[in-house]
Write a protein that holds these residues in place. Structure first.
Motif, short mmCIF file in Angstrom:
data_model
loop_
_atom_site.label_atom_id
_atom_site.label_comp_id
_atom_site.label_asym_id
_atom_site.label_seq_id
_atom_site.Cartn_x
_atom_site.Cartn_y
_atom_site.Cartn_z
N UNK A 47 6.11 -5.43 -3.40
CA UNK A 47 5.60 -4.79 -4.61
C UNK A 47 4.09 -4.61 -4.51
N UNK A 48 3.61 -3.47 -5.00
CA UNK A 48 2.18 -3.18 -5.04
C UNK A 48 1.81 -2.73 -6.44
N UNK A 49 0.52 -2.79 -6.73
CA UNK A 49 0.06 -2.39 -8.06
C UNK A 49 -0.30 -0.92 -8.12
N UNK A 50 -0.63 -0.31 -7.01
CA UNK A 50 -1.00 1.10 -7.03
C UNK A 50 -0.82 1.69 -5.64
N UNK A 51 -0.70 3.00 -5.62
CA UNK A 51 -0.65 3.73 -4.37
C UNK A 51 -1.56 4.92 -4.49
N UNK A 52 -2.21 5.38 -3.52
CA UNK A 52 -2.20 4.93 -2.12
C UNK A 52 -3.10 3.74 -1.85
N UNK A 53 -4.03 3.42 -2.75
CA UNK A 53 -4.93 2.29 -2.53
C UNK A 53 -4.31 1.03 -3.12
N UNK A 54 -3.97 0.09 -2.26
CA UNK A 54 -3.32 -1.15 -2.68
C UNK A 54 -4.39 -2.20 -2.94
N UNK A 55 -4.40 -2.75 -4.15
CA UNK A 55 -5.32 -3.85 -4.43
C UNK A 55 -4.57 -5.17 -4.58
#
Length: 165
Positions: A47-55
């Protein structure tokens, strides 16, 4: 913020992004590559918080398990600590992680100090490199007791035997 699951077709791009974030992402990157190589990611949610920039990246079990759950985490910095909490709330009904590893100490401190009262804090430091996430009470589902087992209280005799061994 919208929680997004990374599909296997996007693993190469995620790998490159994590590599660009070195040295902060070393723990998440190593676990991600190892789990991918050993084909363990099929049992996990990435799971990621955002795409394309993963924070924020969080790797958790896809389904509830009866063992201790460990989540591997990567977070760019303490400013993104609230995103970890949002992702954990999202997955707490499916597979509640108990130990969270891979965060820097400033991110762990930000997670712990984000809550005013010590009683309402869902995070507490367990070890120097791990924190424990306590699920909200409404999400706790008791595990079924297998047939032939019963729950009993331990006495001092039992605990002394365990400590000696």
């Amino acid at each position: 913020m919208i929680v997004r699951e990374v599909v296997p077709e996007k693993y190469d791009k995620l790998d490159q992004k994590l590599e660009r974030e070195l040295p902060l992402s070393i723990f998440g990157l190593v676990h991600f590559r190892l789990m991918r190589r050993k084909h363990i990611l099929k049992k996990k949610m990435v799971l990621v918080d955002s795409r394309p920039d993963v924070s924020v990246l969080l790797i958790v079990d896809r389904q509830r398990s009866e063992t201790w759950l460990v989540s591997v985490c990567f977070c760019k910095g303490p400013g993104f600590a609230s995103n970890i909490e949002i992702i954990l709330e999202f997955v707490s009904e499916i597979s509640p992680p108990q130990y969270i590893v891979g965060c820097t100490s400033d991110v762990m401190d930000a997670l712990i100090s984000a809550h005013q009262s010590a009683n309402s804090r869902p995070f507490r430091r367990k070890y120097a490199d791990a924190i424990v996430y306590t699920m909200p009470a409404e999400n706790i589902v008791p595990l079924p007791i297998p047939d032939g087992f019963h729950i009993s209280e331990l006495t001092d005799i039992h605990t002394e035997t365990v400590h000696k061994s």
